[in-house]
Design a protein around this motif. Structure first.
Motif, PDB file in Angstrom:
ATOM      1  N   LEU A   1      -5.028  -6.680   3.489  1.00  0.00           N
ATOM      2  CA  LEU A   1      -6.604  -6.541   3.938  1.00  0.00           C
ATOM      3  C   LEU A   1      -6.468  -5.721   4.130  1.00  0.00           C
ATOM      4  CD1 LEU A   1      -9.900  -7.846   3.638  1.00  0.00           C
ATOM      5  CD2 LEU A   1      -9.440  -8.560   5.561  1.00  0.00           C
ATOM      6  N   ALA A   2      -7.596  -4.336   3.179  1.00  0.00           N
ATOM      7  CA  ALA A   2      -7.682  -3.154   4.640  1.00  0.00           C
ATOM      8  C   ALA A   2      -8.615  -2.726   3.523  1.00  0.00           C
ATOM      9  CB  ALA A   2      -6.628  -2.387   4.054  1.00  0.00           C
TER      10      ALA A   2
ATOM     11  N   LYS B   1      -2.882  -1.050   0.149  1.00  0.00           N
ATOM     12  CA  LYS B   1      -2.567  -2.009   0.015  1.00  0.00           C
ATOM     13  C   LYS B   1      -1.759  -1.925  -1.118  1.00  0.00           C
ATOM     14  CE  LYS B   1      -7.113  -2.698  -0.748  1.00  0.00           C
ATOM     15  NZ  LYS B   1      -7.843  -1.339  -0.582  1.00  0.00           N
TER      16      LYS B   1
ATOM     17  N   THR C   1      -4.843  -8.720  -2.864  1.00  0.00           N
ATOM     18  CA  THR C   1      -5.706  -7.583  -1.959  1.00  0.00           C
ATOM     19  C   THR C   1      -6.651  -8.382  -1.744  1.00  0.00           C
ATOM     20  OG1 THR C   1      -5.847  -6.262  -3.205  1.00  0.00           O
ATOM     21  CG2 THR C   1      -3.780  -6.043  -2.258  1.00  0.00           C
TER      22      THR C   1
ATOM     23  N   SER D   1     -11.424  -4.336   6.098  1.00  0.00           N
ATOM     24  CA  SER D   1     -11.267  -3.997   7.845  1.00  0.00           C
ATOM     25  C   SER D   1     -10.926  -5.922   8.200  1.00  0.00           C
ATOM     26  CB  SER D   1     -11.913  -3.182   8.845  1.00  0.00           C
ATOM     27  OG  SER D   1     -13.070  -3.910   8.686  1.00  0.00           O
ATOM     28  N   SER D   2     -11.211  -6.789   8.611  1.00  0.00           N
ATOM     29  CA  SER D   2     -11.125  -7.609   9.023  1.00  0.00           C
ATOM     30  C   SER D   2     -12.155  -8.882   8.370  1.00  0.00           C
ATOM     31  CB  SER D   2     -11.900  -7.775  10.183  1.00  0.00           C
ATOM     32  OG  SER D   2     -13.456  -7.872  10.199  1.00  0.00           O
TER      33      SER D   2
ATOM     34  N   VAL E   1      -2.534 -13.259   6.916  1.00  0.00           N
ATOM     35  CA  VAL E   1      -3.438 -12.170   6.082  1.00  0.00           C
ATOM     36  C   VAL E   1      -2.462 -11.322   7.339  1.00  0.00           C
ATOM     37  CG1 VAL E   1      -4.751 -12.460   8.686  1.00  0.00           C
ATOM     38  CG2 VAL E   1      -5.301 -10.577   6.769  1.00  0.00           C
TER      39      VAL E   1
ATOM     40  N   THR F   1      -3.410  -6.906   7.898  1.00  0.00           N
ATOM     41  CA  THR F   1      -4.139  -6.299   7.882  1.00  0.00           C
ATOM     42  C   THR F   1      -3.561  -4.493   8.029  1.00  0.00           C
ATOM     43  OG1 THR F   1      -4.460  -6.552  10.081  1.00  0.00           O
ATOM     44  CG2 THR F   1      -5.979  -7.011   8.680  1.00  0.00           C
TER      45      THR F   1
ATOM     46  N   ALA G   1      -3.899  -0.501   9.052  1.00  0.00           N
ATOM     47  CA  ALA G   1      -4.807   0.496   9.618  1.00  0.00           C
ATOM     48  C   ALA G   1      -4.005   1.680   9.995  1.00  0.00           C
ATOM     49  CB  ALA G   1      -5.036   0.386  11.447  1.00  0.00           C
TER      50      ALA G   1
ATOM     51  N   TYR H   1       1.284  -2.350  10.330  1.00  0.00           N
ATOM     52  CA  TYR H   1       1.117  -3.754   9.253  1.00  0.00           C
ATOM     53  C   TYR H   1       1.222  -4.167  10.699  1.00  0.00           C
ATOM     54  CZ  TYR H   1       1.932  -0.261   5.836  1.00  0.00           C
ATOM     55  OH  TYR H   1       1.960   0.277   4.877  1.00  0.00           O
ATOM     56  N   ARG H   2       0.374  -5.397  10.744  1.00  0.00           N
ATOM     57  CA  ARG H   2       0.013  -6.211  11.149  1.00  0.00           C
ATOM     58  C   ARG H   2      -0.125  -7.740   9.884  1.00  0.00           C
ATOM     59  NH1 ARG H   2      -5.277  -7.921  15.928  1.00  0.00           N
ATOM     60  NH2 ARG H   2      -4.257  -9.928  16.463  1.00  0.00           N
TER      61      ARG H   2
END
Length: 302
Positions: free
Chosen positions: A156-157, A163, A257, A261-262, A284, A286, A288, A296-297
C-alpha cells in the motif's frame, strides 16, 4: 538492468534533439532519474527519487523548446505509429512501453457519455522509468511468512512510491524459495514480456500473463497454472477484487498492490471493502518517503 540503461531505453521514444540533450547529462545524474517529463511550451525535465524536477537544457545552457508536435511524435513512436490500435490505452491516459516503462498523457480530453475516448490535444507527457532494485524485498520477506508459508500481502502506497518495484522483487524472491507465482501483468510493467521471455527479473517460478484484463487474467492463472501465490499490480476494478476473493477462497495466497497511504483510508473506499471484510490479506506493507529515501513497514493483520 542498470538505471542508466533503463533511462536510455525509456528515452528512445523521444524526438532526436530532446533525446540527445537528455542523454548528454552526466551518468551520475541520470542514475537518479525516475521520470522524464515533457510539457508543451515549457520544456523537458527529469524527476529523481525525491520528486524534485531538474530542467534539461541545451549545450549552452539554453532552455530546450518542447512543442505540441514533439508530444505528438513521442506518442506516435510509443505506439509505433499505430494510434488507432492503442486507442483503448490512450483513453485510459497511459501507454505501456517496451521494458516495463510507462507513458502517461495529459491534455484536452474528448468525451462521449462522460467517458474519455481520446485526447484532442496533448499538453504534457510523463515517462515513468522502470528499473528493478534486486534485494529491496529481502528484509521484508521473512516477515511475510508463517511456518514457511507465504501469507497474503497487500502493498500500500501513494502513486510513484515504488509499489511495482517491490512487488517485482518479492515475486523474484518467492521463486527462489520454491514458491510458484502466477502474475497477472495486464500492462506489462512488472515482467515486460518480450516473445514470452520476461525482460525484468521476476525469478525462476513466475508464470506471467500479460495483455489481459487483471480480473480475467487472475482467474485464468488460477485455473490453468495452479499458482501457490496470485500476484497483481494495482487493484482498480471490482472484477479484480472478485477474482482475488475467489483465489483466496481456493487456498491461494495473494500478493497485490493498491494506491493508498493506510488501511483506514482503504476501508473508506467501497472498492476494497470486500477484501478487508473477507480478511483476504494477512500482512500489509506501507511505503513512505522522506528526504528521497523510501522506508518499508510490514504489519501483521488480525
Amino acid at each position: 538492468m542498470e538505471r542508466d540503461a533503463a533511462v536510455r531505453e525509456a528515452a528512445a521514444i523521444l524526438p532526436r534533439e530532446l533525446r540527445l540533450a537528455l542523454l548528454a547529462r552526466p551518468d551520475w545524474e541520470q542514475s537518479g532519474w525516475e521520470e522524464i517529463r515533457l510539457r508543451a511550451g515549457r520544456g523537458l525535465s527529469c524527476a529523481d527519487s525525491t520528486g524534485r524536477e531538474t530542467r534539461i537544457t541545451g549545450p549552452g545552457g539554453e532552455a530546450l523548446p518542447v512543442s505540441g508536435e514533439d508530444l505528438r511524435l513521442t506518442v506516435e513512436r510509443a505506439t509505433r505509429a499505430s494510434l488507432q490500435g492503442a486507442s483503448e490505452k490512450l483513453a485510459e491516459g497511459f501507454l505501456p512501453l517496451p521494458g516495463g516503462h510507462r507513458l502517461g498523457l495529459c491534455g484536452t480530453a474528448a468525451l462521449r457519455e462522460g467517458q474519455v475516448l481520446a485526447f484532442r490535444s496533448l499538453s504534457s507527457l510523463n515517462i515513468r522509468i522502470a528499473c528493478p532494485v534486486p534485494g529491496v524485498g529481502e528484509a521484508l520477506l521473512p516477515r511475510l511468512m508463517a511456518d514457511g508459508v507465504f501469507q497474503s500481502t497487500l502493498i500500500l502506497a501513494p502513486p510513484g512510491e515504488g509499489k511495482t518495484t517491490l512487488l517485482r522483487d518479492l515475486i523474484r524472491l518467492l521463486g527462489q524459495t520454491g514458491i510458484r507465482v502466477g502474475l497477472a501483468d495486464e500492462r506489462g510493467e512488472v515482467a515486460a514480456l518480450r516473445q514470452g521471455v520476461p525482460q525484468l527479473e521476476v525469478g525462476p517460478l513466475a508464470d506471467v500473463l500479460d495483455g489481459c484484463p487483471k480480473g480475467e487474467g487472475l482467474l485464468l492463472l488460477l485455473r490453468a497454472m495452479a499458482p501457490q501465490v496470485l500476484a497483481v499490480d494495482e487493484i482498480t476494478h471490482p472484477r479484480d477484487v472478485s477474482a482475488l476473493c475467489q483465489g483466496a477462497n481456493c487456498g491461494t495466497a495473494i500478493l497485490a498492490t493498491a494506491h493508498g497511504s493506510s488501511l483506514e483510508e482503504l476501508a473508506n473506499r467501497p472498492l476494497y471493502r470486500p477484501l478487508l471484510e473477507d480478511k483476504v490479506f494477512r500482512r500489509v506493507i506501507t511505503i513512505a518517503r522522506a528526504e528521497g529515501r523510501r522506508s518499508y513497514r510490514a504489519e501483521e493483520l488480525p
